[in-house]
Design an enzyme around this catalytic site. Structure first.
Site, PDB file in Angstrom:
ATOM      1  N   SER A   1     -12.146   3.341   6.308  1.00 56.41           N
ATOM      2  CA  SER A   1     -12.077   2.635   7.595  1.00 56.41           C
ATOM      3  C   SER A   1     -11.290   3.381   8.663  1.00 56.41           C
ATOM      4  CB  SER A   1     -11.462   1.247   7.401  1.00 56.41           C
ATOM      5  OG  SER A   1     -10.147   1.342   6.886  1.00 56.41           O
TER       6      SER A   1
ATOM      7  N   ASP B   1      -3.746  -3.346  13.849  1.00 51.23           N
ATOM      8  CA  ASP B   1      -3.700  -4.508  12.964  1.00 51.23           C
ATOM      9  C   ASP B   1      -2.714  -4.184  11.846  1.00 51.23           C
ATOM     10  OD1 ASP B   1      -5.085  -2.888  11.160  1.00 51.23           O
ATOM     11  OD2 ASP B   1      -7.030  -3.802  11.557  1.00 51.23           O
TER      12      ASP B   1
ATOM     13  N   HIS C   1      -4.315  -0.561  10.228  1.00 45.49           N
ATOM     14  CA  HIS C   1      -4.840   0.582  10.969  1.00 45.49           C
ATOM     15  C   HIS C   1      -4.001   0.902  12.204  1.00 45.49           C
ATOM     16  CE1 HIS C   1      -8.284  -1.335   8.855  1.00 45.49           C
ATOM     17  NE2 HIS C   1      -8.527  -0.078   8.522  1.00 45.49           N
TER      18      HIS C   1
END
Length: 371
Positions: free
Chosen positions: A57, A346, A349
């Site tokens: 991600s 967040d 990340h």
């Protein structure tokens, strides 16, 4: 040397072959007209025509959008600071390292996901992204998310290779692949989720043997990439996992301190990966297999965040910043007024501001190693 004489004139090219040649020329022209505002200096005599990214991600630019998975973020407030303020499937408030690498090299401003149904033909020539949020070196990690596994990402690249050969011909396709950067970013989900959070692998491994297993998988992936044509291969190490906001919340105690056990696990894996990649370069002819340290630069930002212009380093901008990620970071939760003040977007990340700070200098540091 005597001249070569043809005994008969060559056959006239067919209409379809002429169209193909014209099409290939147009595509090459588009390649030459790509924006060239490079900030990373490439030594004279070298070129980097494209970038290909594999992993998780941190670098996914939207490949998970059409998957049935919890590991997706193609909804607000993700993309809050992206071009047009729209969510694209990037696990950030804006651009991610994949985008910043191609931008820093002057190739293009964004690295599109290969799974994008609206992918443009010219984007194939200058590189695409195969990364998938939730993926890892451990095959089990990709099943938990679920995500597009590294094996499946490699299969996508092989499909890409056939497509680009059809577009520009085998000779030009070989030049592109031979000279491009292949970047791999994975390992965080293996250690943080599969081993520590879910504890699924703890029945089979301790952290020492598990990181051995991860490195073996990473090594096999290098060999597969090389067999598929990659020559300039870079692996980003695992970041300081114990200092991610979510890990502080889950295992950092009341004070939400950085979790030393998780950071030590990341360092253990990184050291083994570095040694293995150095060895692989010695046995793979004409290869440049490079370990890229992200652990120490990011840890420095986290520990000395004020020096870098940030105000918050232990929480993300989304919601409370302590646990929200993917589904928990949604349009119903508030976000901070100014994302540039936060190291993290967040709970897992980094923010676009952090990526902007780190990516170009790291790339400049290692670019000569790839060439």
């Amino acid at each position: 040397m005597p001249l070569l004489h043809l005994t008969k004139p060559p056959p006239s090219p067919s209409s379809s072959s002429l169209k193909l040649k014209v099409f290939q020329c147009l595509l090459l022209l588009l390649l030459l007209l790509q924006p060239a505002s490079a900030v990373v200096k490439i030594p004279p005599g070298y070129s980097v025509p494209a970038v290909f990214v594999f992993g998780d991600s941190i670098v996914d630019t939207g490949n998970n959008n059409n998957l049935i998975t919890q590991a997706k973020c193609n909804y607000p407030p993700y993309g809050r600071d992206f071009l047009g303020g729209r969510p694209t499937g990037r696990f950030s408030n804006g651009r991610v390292p994949s985008d910043l690498v191609v931008d820093a090299l002057g190739i293009k401003t964004l690295l599109p996901p290969y799974a994008d149904p609206n992918l443009k033909l010219e984007d194939l020539i200058t590189g695409v992204n195969f990364a998938s949020g939730g993926a890892g070196f451990d095959p089990l990690t990709s099943k938990i998310a679920p995500a597009i596994s590294l094996d499946a990402q490699l299969a996508m690249f092989r499909e890409y290779k056939r497509k680009v050969e059809g577009l520009v011909g085998e000779e030009r396709a070989k030049f592109i692949i031979d000279n491009s950067l292949f970047l791999v970013v994975a390992g965080s989900n293996d250690i943080g989720n599969t081993f520590y959070l879910a504890r699924i692998r703890q029945a089979q491994y301790n952290i020492n043997t598990y990181t051995d297993f991860m490195v073996q998988s990473a090594s096999a992936f290098v060999m597969e990439l090389y067999a598929a044509g990659a020559r300039r291969i870079g692996f980003f190490g695992t970041p300081p996992l114990g200092c991610l906001p979510s890990q502080r919340t889950l295992a950092g105690g009341i004070e939400r301190a950085c979790v030393n056990e998780y950071n030590n696990a990341a360092k253990l894996f990184n050291g083994k990966l570095h040694t293995t990649l150095d060895y692989l370069q010695t046995i793979l002819p004409d290869s440049r297999v490079v370990y890229v340290d992200i652990y120490n630069p990011l840890l420095d930002v986290i520990q000395n965040y004020v020096k870098y212009g940030f105000e918050v380093a232990d929480k993300g901008c989304c919601g409370s910043g302590t646990i929200e990620v993917t589904l928990l970071c949604n349009k119903f939760v508030k976000t901070c007024p100014d994302t540039t003040k936060y190291v993290f977007w967040d709970s897992f990340h980094p923010s676009q501001a952090t990526y902007n700070l780190l990516v170009a200098p790291i790339l400049q540091r290692y670019i000569s190693s790839f060439l």
